[in-house]
Design a protein around this motif. Structure first.
Motif, PDB file in Angstrom:
ATOM      1  N   TRP A   1      67.091 -22.478   9.341  1.00 26.28           N
ATOM      2  CA  TRP A   1      66.701 -23.423   8.309  1.00 26.28           C
ATOM      3  C   TRP A   1      67.797 -23.631   7.271  1.00 26.28           C
ATOM      4  CZ3 TRP A   1      61.183 -21.139   7.129  1.00 26.28           C
ATOM      5  CH2 TRP A   1      60.325 -21.503   8.169  1.00 26.28           C
ATOM      6  N   GLY A   2      67.801 -24.830   6.672  1.00 29.68           N
ATOM      7  CA  GLY A   2      68.692 -25.104   5.560  1.00 29.68           C
ATOM      8  C   GLY A   2      68.175 -24.476   4.281  1.00 29.68           C
ATOM      9  N   PHE A   3      68.942 -24.599   3.191  1.00 30.87           N
ATOM     10  CA  PHE A   3      68.629 -23.915   1.931  1.00 30.87           C
ATOM     11  C   PHE A   3      67.246 -24.303   1.405  1.00 30.87           C
ATOM     12  CE2 PHE A   3      68.585 -23.290  -2.617  1.00 30.87           C
ATOM     13  CZ  PHE A   3      69.243 -22.084  -2.788  1.00 30.87           C
ATOM     14  N   THR A   4      66.977 -25.596   1.275  1.00 27.53           N
ATOM     15  CA  THR A   4      65.708 -26.027   0.692  1.00 27.53           C
ATOM     16  C   THR A   4      64.532 -25.732   1.608  1.00 27.53           C
ATOM     17  OG1 THR A   4      66.752 -27.731  -0.668  1.00 27.53           O
ATOM     18  CG2 THR A   4      64.417 -28.009  -0.185  1.00 27.53           C
ATOM     19  N   THR A   5      64.700 -25.926   2.899  1.00 24.74           N
ATOM     20  CA  THR A   5      63.612 -25.615   3.833  1.00 24.74           C
ATOM     21  C   THR A   5      63.227 -24.151   3.720  1.00 24.74           C
ATOM     22  OG1 THR A   5      64.451 -27.301   5.349  1.00 24.74           O
ATOM     23  CG2 THR A   5      62.882 -25.710   6.245  1.00 24.74           C
ATOM     24  N   ARG A   6      64.217 -23.292   3.598  1.00 22.03           N
ATOM     25  CA  ARG A   6      63.952 -21.859   3.464  1.00 22.03           C
ATOM     26  C   ARG A   6      63.203 -21.567   2.161  1.00 22.03           C
ATOM     27  NH1 ARG A   6      64.986 -16.820   6.389  1.00 22.03           N
ATOM     28  NH2 ARG A   6      64.133 -15.317   4.942  1.00 22.03           N
ATOM     29  N   CYS A   7      63.616 -22.209   1.051  1.00 21.62           N
ATOM     30  CA  CYS A   7      62.929 -21.995  -0.224  1.00 21.62           C
ATOM     31  C   CYS A   7      61.472 -22.439  -0.155  1.00 21.62           C
ATOM     32  CB  CYS A   7      63.645 -22.760  -1.343  1.00 21.62           C
ATOM     33  SG  CYS A   7      65.216 -22.064  -1.847  1.00 21.62           S
ATOM     34  N   VAL A   8      61.252 -23.600   0.441  1.00 21.67           N
ATOM     35  CA  VAL A   8      59.910 -24.173   0.491  1.00 21.67           C
ATOM     36  C   VAL A   8      58.971 -23.331   1.355  1.00 21.67           C
ATOM     37  CG1 VAL A   8      58.566 -26.168   1.276  1.00 21.67           C
ATOM     38  CG2 VAL A   8      60.672 -26.512  -0.014  1.00 21.67           C
ATOM     39  N   HIS A   9      59.485 -22.783   2.440  1.00 25.14           N
ATOM     40  CA  HIS A   9      58.641 -22.067   3.392  1.00 25.14           C
ATOM     41  C   HIS A   9      58.865 -20.556   3.388  1.00 25.14           C
ATOM     42  CE1 HIS A   9      56.947 -25.641   5.330  1.00 25.14           C
ATOM     43  NE2 HIS A   9      58.148 -26.190   5.212  1.00 25.14           N
ATOM     44  N   SER A  10      59.564 -20.041   2.389  1.00 28.21           N
ATOM     45  CA  SER A  10      59.920 -18.622   2.377  1.00 28.21           C
ATOM     46  C   SER A  10      58.708 -17.710   2.469  1.00 28.21           C
ATOM     47  CB  SER A  10      60.711 -18.301   1.111  1.00 28.21           C
ATOM     48  OG  SER A  10      60.966 -16.925   1.015  1.00 28.21           O
ATOM     49  N   ASP A  11      57.668 -18.007   1.683  1.00 32.58           N
ATOM     50  CA  ASP A  11      56.530 -17.090   1.692  1.00 32.58           C
ATOM     51  C   ASP A  11      55.768 -17.116   3.019  1.00 32.58           C
ATOM     52  OD1 ASP A  11      55.566 -19.637   1.273  1.00 32.58           O
ATOM     53  OD2 ASP A  11      54.534 -19.177  -0.609  1.00 32.58           O
ATOM     54  N   ARG A  12      55.944 -18.180   3.805  1.00 32.31           N
ATOM     55  CA  ARG A  12      55.257 -18.275   5.091  1.00 32.31           C
ATOM     56  C   ARG A  12      55.921 -17.409   6.169  1.00 32.31           C
ATOM     57  NH1 ARG A  12      55.451 -23.406   7.359  1.00 32.31           N
ATOM     58  NH2 ARG A  12      53.656 -22.852   8.643  1.00 32.31           N
ATOM     59  N   LEU A  13      57.066 -16.812   5.846  1.00 30.56           N
ATOM     60  CA  LEU A  13      57.712 -15.906   6.792  1.00 30.56           C
ATOM     61  C   LEU A  13      56.984 -14.562   6.851  1.00 30.56           C
ATOM     62  CD1 LEU A  13      61.455 -16.660   5.977  1.00 30.56           C
ATOM     63  CD2 LEU A  13      60.078 -17.535   7.867  1.00 30.56           C
ATOM     64  N   GLY A  14      56.134 -14.319   5.866  1.00 33.74           N
ATOM     65  CA  GLY A  14      55.286 -13.136   5.880  1.00 33.74           C
ATOM     66  C   GLY A  14      53.826 -13.561   5.957  1.00 33.74           C
ATOM     67  N   ASP A  15      52.945 -12.610   5.812  1.00 34.19           N
ATOM     68  CA  ASP A  15      51.520 -12.928   5.874  1.00 34.19           C
ATOM     69  C   ASP A  15      51.066 -13.598   4.583  1.00 34.19           C
ATOM     70  OD1 ASP A  15      51.262 -11.805   8.394  1.00 34.19           O
ATOM     71  OD2 ASP A  15      50.905  -9.800   7.577  1.00 34.19           O
ATOM     72  N   ILE A  16      50.345 -14.714   4.709  1.00 30.40           N
ATOM     73  CA  ILE A  16      49.717 -15.349   3.550  1.00 30.40           C
ATOM     74  C   ILE A  16      48.209 -15.255   3.723  1.00 30.40           C
ATOM     75  CG2 ILE A  16      49.407 -17.467   2.238  1.00 30.40           C
ATOM     76  CD1 ILE A  16      52.157 -18.270   2.793  1.00 30.40           C
ATOM     77  N   GLU A  17      47.581 -14.610   2.776  1.00 31.31           N
ATOM     78  CA  GLU A  17      46.160 -14.335   2.869  1.00 31.31           C
ATOM     79  C   GLU A  17      45.333 -15.622   2.933  1.00 31.31           C
ATOM     80  OE1 GLU A  17      48.369 -13.202   0.955  1.00 31.31           O
ATOM     81  OE2 GLU A  17      48.231 -11.065   0.595  1.00 31.31           O
ATOM     82  N   HIS A  18      44.397 -15.659   3.863  1.00 33.19           N
ATOM     83  CA  HIS A  18      43.393 -16.724   3.973  1.00 33.19           C
ATOM     84  C   HIS A  18      44.014 -18.094   4.249  1.00 33.19           C
ATOM     85  CE1 HIS A  18      40.848 -13.584   2.434  1.00 33.19           C
ATOM     86  NE2 HIS A  18      41.497 -13.565   1.285  1.00 33.19           N
ATOM     87  N   GLY A  19      45.252 -18.129   4.726  1.00 34.87           N
ATOM     88  CA  GLY A  19      45.868 -19.404   5.090  1.00 34.87           C
ATOM     89  C   GLY A  19      46.334 -20.234   3.918  1.00 34.87           C
ATOM     90  N   GLY A  20      46.521 -19.615   2.747  1.00 38.55           N
ATOM     91  CA  GLY A  20      46.976 -20.354   1.575  1.00 38.55           C
ATOM     92  C   GLY A  20      48.337 -20.996   1.814  1.00 38.55           C
ATOM     93  N   ILE A  21      48.543 -22.171   1.234  1.00 42.36           N
ATOM     94  CA  ILE A  21      49.837 -22.844   1.361  1.00 42.36           C
ATOM     95  C   ILE A  21      50.915 -22.091   0.596  1.00 42.36           C
ATOM     96  CG2 ILE A  21      51.095 -24.977   0.884  1.00 42.36           C
ATOM     97  CD1 ILE A  21      49.105 -25.166   3.177  1.00 42.36           C
TER      98      ILE A  21
END
Length: 418
Positions: A10-30
């Motif tokens: 991923w590029g810099f901004t894509t990584r920033c935007v989706h960084s937390d999705r690389l781990g578990d996000i409780e209850h499917g939160g965005i």
């Protein structure tokens, strides 16, 4: 159900935007949700013991972090291409942790002469604790080398100095620190990890005031330390015996976490971490826009007959223009200037409509203040003179206003003067 993202290419901004999705996000939160619990329980005492002794990952008490803060730390680490990061309540808390937990009485620190006023004040406190400090003109590595003594343990610089925008000899100092085995600490707040990665010049630790470029909306305080993975902690004399276990690559941050967060209590709250994480998603967009507006305004001011001098690395007459152009993707939102009429400094600011008279930096709104009268007043005229800060110096942090509107506002205020 979508597959779990990997982020490998991923590029810099894509990584920033989706960084937390690389781990578990409780209850499917965005977004990573807020974890407001102070304590974290375990099924057995043995599990808790392993977490306390560093043998297993986990949370025990929020003073040393929460899952929300950990998600932000992972994001900052990716931004800086580091090994790991720690977040603190403020940028000054992060800097304080570095100085007070990695240095001890009798050690020597070489610091850039051109640094943030509060950092300068902190260094005075360090000297009172028995840590020697030498200020050097860090725009040339030779000046830093001349200041090194057998007791030197660390070199500290900023990428673009606040407020006069001097650019340190980042590459030269990096090579020097590597040769001498010194801890090289770079404050990347003004440049931001989008415009520059200090790891590329050999930095050991990178500091970011998350309040500024990364958070960027003036709604949360925060600071971060990133270990780039380049420093050999096994040879550093400032590591306490308790943290000399396991992989030496983790010793530095382990001590910073225990001494700087657990003992000093400068912890980032989950609420602030959430604000900063969301703000970081637009880092590249904000930095590109504010840097472009700063460049346009700097060029306008430099050509105006009522302006004596403009300090902005993007201008060809800046002393480190060539270096800044080589190292940085953009020259950031920070600039300073002096008027021909030195007595008009405060009155000129009051004639402006768009910039807000405030002490902060890196906001969505442009901020302005008279430097010598405010943030550098405490250090006195002699120290200001050493840093090249004139009594008429005005500091400006450019926000997201249209550059045309900023130029019109400044032009009107200049023409309305005596």
């Amino acid at each position: 159900m979508s597959t779990q993202p990997t982020g490998a290419n991923w590029g810099f901004t894509t990584r920033c935007v989706h960084s937390d999705r690389l781990g578990d996000i409780e209850h499917g939160g965005i977004h990573k949700p807020l974890h407001l619990s102070v304590q974290y329980g375990y099924e057995s005492a043995s599990e808790l013991v392993k977490v306390f002794q560093g043998e297993a990952a986990g949370f025990n008490y929020a003073r040393q972090g929460t899952p929300t803060v950990a998600a932000l730390e992972a994001n900052v680490t990716a931004m800086e291409d580091g090994r790991a990061s720690l977040c603190f309540a403020t940028g000054m808390a992060a800097i304080t942790a570095i100085f007070t937990t990695l240095l001890k009485a009798g050690d020597h620190l070489v610091c850039s002469r051109f640094i943030f006023g509060n950092t300068n004040s902190l260094l005075g406190t360090l000297q009172g604790l028995g840590i020697a400090v030498t200020f050097a003109d860090a725009t040339e590595a030779a000046n830093v080398e001349a200041a090194i003594t057998p007791a030197t343990r660390m070199v500290f610089v900023e990428t673009i100095a606040n407020p006069r925008t001097q650019v340190a000899d980042l590459e030269g100092i990096g090579a020097l620190c590597k040769q001498r085995g010194l801890l090289y600490v770079v404050d990347n707040t003004v440049s931001s990890p989008w415009a520059f990665r200090p790891k590329s010049v050999g930095a050991s630790l990178v500091v970011n005031s998350l309040t500024k470029s990364i958070g960027g909306h003036g709604n949360a305080l925060g600071g971060a330390i990133t270990d780039t993975g380049l420093f050999d902690w096994s040879n550093y004399p400032g590591i306490f015996p308790a943290y000399r276990k396991g992989n030496p690559a983790g010793w530095g941050l382990a001590q910073l976490k225990k001494k700087g967060l657990r003992d000093q209590g400068a912890s980032l709250s989950s609420e602030a971490a959430h604000h900063l994480s969301v703000g970081s998603e637009t880092l590249a967009l904000r930095m590109a826009a504010s840097s472009a507006s700063a460049q346009a305004l700097a060029e306008f001011l430099a050509a105006h007959p009522k302006v004596r001098k403009v300090y902005y690395p993007g201008l060809p007459d800046h002393a480190q223009h060539a270096r800044a152009k080589k190292l940085f993707r953009a020259q950031s939102w920070l600039m300073a200037f002096e008027l021909v009429d030195e007595d008009d400094c405060v009155a000129f600011i009051d004639r402006l409509s768009l910039p807000i008279v405030a002490t902060g930096l890196g906001d969505t709104r442009s901020l302005i203040l008279p430097v010598a009268h405010t943030i550098f007043w405490e250090m006195g005229p002699e120290r200001r003179a050493e840093m090249g800060i004139a009594d008429s110096l005005i500091r400006l942090s450019i926000g997201l206003e249209d550059s045309r509107d900023l130029i019109e506002d400044f032009g009107r205020a200049l023409e309305a003067g005596a």
